[in-house]
Design an enzyme around this catalytic site. Structure first.
Site, short mmCIF file in Angstrom:
data_model
loop_
_atom_site.label_atom_id
_atom_site.label_comp_id
_atom_site.label_asym_id
_atom_site.label_seq_id
_atom_site.Cartn_x
_atom_site.Cartn_y
_atom_site.Cartn_z
N LYS A 231 0.83 -1.22 0.00
CA LYS A 231 0.00 0.00 0.00
C LYS A 231 0.86 1.26 0.00
O LYS A 231 0.59 2.20 -0.74
CB LYS A 231 -0.93 0.04 1.23
CG LYS A 231 -1.87 -1.14 1.35
CD LYS A 231 -2.84 -0.97 2.51
CE LYS A 231 -2.18 -0.86 3.88
NZ LYS A 231 -1.44 -2.09 4.30
N ARG B 249 -9.08 1.06 9.13
CA ARG B 249 -8.63 -0.30 9.43
C ARG B 249 -9.67 -1.07 10.24
O ARG B 249 -9.47 -2.25 10.50
CB ARG B 249 -7.35 -0.22 10.25
CG ARG B 249 -6.10 -0.69 9.51
CD ARG B 249 -4.93 -0.34 10.39
NE ARG B 249 -3.72 -1.05 10.16
CZ ARG B 249 -2.65 -0.51 9.57
NH1 ARG B 249 -2.70 0.69 9.06
NH2 ARG B 249 -1.54 -1.20 9.50
N ARG C 177 11.84 -5.31 3.99
CA ARG C 177 11.35 -3.93 3.93
C ARG C 177 12.28 -2.98 4.69
O ARG C 177 12.77 -3.29 5.77
CB ARG C 177 9.95 -3.87 4.56
CG ARG C 177 9.46 -2.43 4.66
CD ARG C 177 8.01 -2.31 4.59
NE ARG C 177 7.33 -2.76 5.79
CZ ARG C 177 6.01 -2.64 5.93
NH1 ARG C 177 5.29 -2.12 4.95
NH2 ARG C 177 5.42 -3.08 7.01
N ARG D 172 11.68 -1.55 10.32
CA ARG D 172 10.65 -1.16 11.30
C ARG D 172 10.59 -2.18 12.43
O ARG D 172 10.64 -3.37 12.20
CB ARG D 172 9.29 -1.09 10.61
CG ARG D 172 9.04 0.24 9.96
CD ARG D 172 7.83 0.23 9.11
NE ARG D 172 6.65 -0.33 9.76
CZ ARG D 172 5.43 -0.29 9.23
NH1 ARG D 172 5.26 0.28 8.05
NH2 ARG D 172 4.40 -0.80 9.86
N ARG E 180 0.10 -8.85 13.34
CA ARG E 180 -0.52 -7.81 12.50
C ARG E 180 -1.39 -8.44 11.41
O ARG E 180 -2.44 -7.92 11.06
CB ARG E 180 0.57 -6.92 11.90
CG ARG E 180 1.26 -6.08 12.97
CD ARG E 180 2.53 -5.44 12.47
NE ARG E 180 2.27 -4.49 11.41
CZ ARG E 180 3.17 -4.12 10.50
NH1 ARG E 180 4.38 -4.64 10.53
NH2 ARG E 180 2.87 -3.24 9.60
P1 AMP Z 1 1.27 0.78 8.94
O1 AMP Z 1 2.46 1.61 8.68
O2 AMP Z 1 0.06 1.21 8.13
O3 AMP Z 1 1.53 -0.71 8.80
O4 AMP Z 1 0.84 1.02 10.46
C1 AMP Z 1 1.74 0.72 11.52
C2 AMP Z 1 1.01 0.68 12.84
O5 AMP Z 1 0.39 1.94 13.07
C3 AMP Z 1 -0.13 -0.31 12.95
O6 AMP Z 1 0.31 -1.62 13.27
C4 AMP Z 1 -0.95 0.32 14.08
O7 AMP Z 1 -0.32 0.12 15.33
C5 AMP Z 1 -0.85 1.79 13.75
N1 AMP Z 1 -1.92 2.24 12.83
C6 AMP Z 1 -1.74 2.81 11.60
N2 AMP Z 1 -2.92 3.10 11.03
C7 AMP Z 1 -3.87 2.71 11.92
C8 AMP Z 1 -5.29 2.72 11.89
N3 AMP Z 1 -5.98 3.21 10.85
N4 AMP Z 1 -5.95 2.23 12.97
C9 AMP Z 1 -5.29 1.75 14.03
N5 AMP Z 1 -3.95 1.68 14.11
C10 AMP Z 1 -3.23 2.16 13.07
#
Ligand code: AMP
Length: 212
Positions: A13, A88, A123, A156, A167
């Site tokens: 994404k 999400r 990544r 990360r 996740r």
């Molecule tokens: P990402 O970079 O999109 O994989 O997000 C990394 C982390 O940020 C996730 O595992 C959550 O802890 C938090 N996070 C990001 N976006 C959301 C969301 N829309 N709702 C809840 N937690 C989020």
């Protein structure tokens, strides 16, 4: 052109959102990047979200909704935006509707969990601007350095194998049901996220009617 990119963590994404943002001249809004920035800045929000993020858990909906509502109200979003990593949960999707944040297209990038687990180990993310790379599929021009801003690339913390599995479970439980939600309004397009970065990009552009 308000669009949502759905998909499991590691489905691509972030990479696709950045490419689309350049092509369509609208901002890519990644809640994950915004939260990582908040942690790096040591802000109050950053302190509130650290435990959730490091553990691969979802941050509470209220916090997410408030940062997203503020962000899409900025002038650079007036011609549209690409949401990456939000909504999400069903509650987040319903709240976007209730706040009048209209969505034109929802694209879900589909890819098997075992492919994702392999992808995540390669990544790398810029610790300065958040741009994402992969050591094989999308390497930076200079190893370890961001092409966009020259920042240092890092792994990360939540890409550790156990955290990735958690996740993915959360994705299947809380986020995947959003596909039904958006399918009901006829906005959902499901695409194969295991293709090359260029092919996924072309499929997205076709799906949203930017290419014929
Ligand atoms: P990402 O970079 O999109 O994989 O997000 C990394 C982390 O940020 C996730 O595992 C959550 O802890 C938090 N996070 C990001 N976006 C959301 C969301 N829309 N709702 C809840 N937690 C989020």
């Amino acid at each position: 052109m308000n669009m949502i990119l759905l998909g499991a963590p590691g489905a691509g994404k972030g990479t696709q959102a950045e490419l689309l943002a350049q092509r369509l001249s609208i901002p890519a809004i990644s809640t994950g990047n915004m939260l990582r920035d908040a942690m790096a800045n040591g802000s109050e929000l950053g302190k509130q979200v650290r435990t959730y993020m490091d553990g691969g858990l979802l941050v509470p909906d209220e916090l997410i909704l408030s940062i997203v509502a503020d962000r899409v109200a900025q002038p650079d979003c007036s011609n549209g935006f690409i949401l990456d990593g939000v909504p999400r949960t069903l509650a987040q999707a319903e709240a976007l509707d209730q706040k009048g944040i209209g969505i034109d297209h929802v694209v879900s990038l589909e890819i098997d969990d075992d492919v994702i687990e392999r992808r995540m180990t390669g990544r790398r993310v810029c610790s300065h601007c958040g741009s994402s790379y992969h050591i094989d599929a999308h390497p930076p021009k200079t190893a370890g350095i961001c092409d966009q801003c020259g920042g240092e690339l890092a792994v990360r913390k939540d890409d550790a194998p156990e955290t990735v599995r958690r996740r993915l479970e959360i994705y299947h439980q809380s986020t995947e049901p959003l596909k039904d939600y958006y399918a009901r309004s006829g906005k959902l397009r499901i695409l194969d996220g295991s293709q090359s970065i260029e092919d996924v990009q072309q499929s997205i552009l076709k799906a949203i009617g930017d290419l014929v």
